[in-house]
Design a protein around this motif. Structure first.
Motif, PDB file in Angstrom:
ATOM      1  N   TYR A  42       0.811  -1.220   0.000  1.00 58.35           N
ATOM      2  CA  TYR A  42       0.000   0.000   0.000  1.00 58.35           C
ATOM      3  C   TYR A  42       0.846   1.274   0.000  1.00 58.35           C
ATOM      4  N   GLU A  43       1.772   1.400   0.922  1.00 58.72           N
ATOM      5  CA  GLU A  43       2.582   2.629   1.006  1.00 58.72           C
ATOM      6  C   GLU A  43       3.431   2.820  -0.240  1.00 58.72           C
ATOM      7  N   THR A  46       0.948   3.909  -3.125  1.00 60.20           N
ATOM      8  CA  THR A  46       0.384   5.252  -2.934  1.00 60.20           C
ATOM      9  C   THR A  46       1.444   6.342  -3.062  1.00 60.20           C
ATOM     10  N   ILE A  51      -1.100   4.871  -8.058  1.00 56.44           N
ATOM     11  CA  ILE A  51      -2.315   4.991  -7.246  1.00 56.44           C
ATOM     12  C   ILE A  51      -3.465   5.593  -8.044  1.00 56.44           C
ATOM     13  N   ASN A  52      -3.156   6.406  -9.057  1.00 57.73           N
ATOM     14  CA  ASN A  52      -4.196   7.040  -9.876  1.00 57.73           C
ATOM     15  C   ASN A  52      -4.940   6.050 -10.770  1.00 57.73           C
ATOM     16  N   CYS A  54      -5.655   2.812  -9.483  1.00 54.99           N
ATOM     17  CA  CYS A  54      -6.083   1.753  -8.560  1.00 54.99           C
ATOM     18  C   CYS A  54      -7.463   2.018  -7.981  1.00 54.99           C
ATOM     19  N   PHE A  56      -9.826   0.755  -4.478  1.00 57.89           N
ATOM     20  CA  PHE A  56      -9.741   0.066  -3.195  1.00 57.89           C
ATOM     21  C   PHE A  56     -10.434  -1.278  -3.344  1.00 57.89           C
ATOM     22  N   LEU A  64      -5.317  -2.802  -2.592  1.00 58.12           N
ATOM     23  CA  LEU A  64      -5.695  -2.051  -3.784  1.00 58.12           C
ATOM     24  C   LEU A  64      -5.808  -3.023  -4.950  1.00 58.12           C
ATOM     25  N   TRP A 122     -11.511  12.480  -4.151  1.00 59.80           N
ATOM     26  CA  TRP A 122     -10.405  11.753  -4.778  1.00 59.80           C
ATOM     27  C   TRP A 122      -9.348  12.735  -5.291  1.00 59.80           C
ATOM     28  N   ASP A 125      -7.674  14.749  -2.226  1.00 57.29           N
ATOM     29  CA  ASP A 125      -6.715  13.919  -1.500  1.00 57.29           C
ATOM     30  C   ASP A 125      -5.360  13.844  -2.195  1.00 57.29           C
ATOM     31  N   ARG A 126      -5.337  14.066  -3.487  1.00 60.86           N
ATOM     32  CA  ARG A 126      -4.098  13.958  -4.261  1.00 60.86           C
ATOM     33  C   ARG A 126      -3.542  15.326  -4.678  1.00 60.86           C
TER      34      ARG A 126
END
Length: 132
Positions: A42-43, A46, A51-52, A54, A56, A64, A122, A125-126
């Motif tokens: 995960y880390e 992300t 991550i863009n 993926c 959840f 992910l 979404w 958060d980014r």
């Protein structure tokens, strides 16, 4: 994979998914198998642009998933013309039409899972600029 789907670049968005034929309301657009990434990654995921692309899969386990087919390429719309539903057991995402989608109209989903007119969480958060 749906043979009527295709990718086209859209200014300000990048790649986007379209259909050569109209899609009736409630019709399945695509069923996408998922590659599930373990929570231990995960880390790492992300911290990258990956991550863009993926979804959840299991938030409690920080899992992910990357959707195959066109699944990870559908763009966001606050009021989308398509919806998506996760099947945990089959490890796939179902995409279906929320309304009739005319041929040549971009197929979009709501990344936050709900329809709002506000800037989506979404994107916030980014720290990304939202282009409706």
């Amino acid at each position: 994979m749906n043979p009527t789907l295709y990718i086209k670049n859209v200014s300000g968005k990048g790649r986007a998914v379209f259909s050569k034929q109209s899609i009736p309301k409630d019709a399945v657009i695509e069923i996408c198998p998922l590659i599930v990434l373990p929570g231990a990654d995960y880390e790492l995921v992300t911290a990258t642009q990956m991550i863009n692309y993926c979804f959840f899969f299991n938030p409690e386990k920080a899992e992910l998933a990357i959707a195959l087919g066109f699944g990870s390429l559908y763009n966001h719309a606050s009021l989308p013309n398509a919806l998506h539903q996760l099947d945990l057991e089959k490890k796939c995402l179902f995409f279906y039409a929320a309304r009739e989608i005319p041929a040549g109209e971009e197929i979009c989903i709501n990344y936050d899972g709900e329809s709002t007119a506000d800037t989506p969480k979404w994107f916030n958060d980014r720290n990304l600029k939202y282009l409706p």
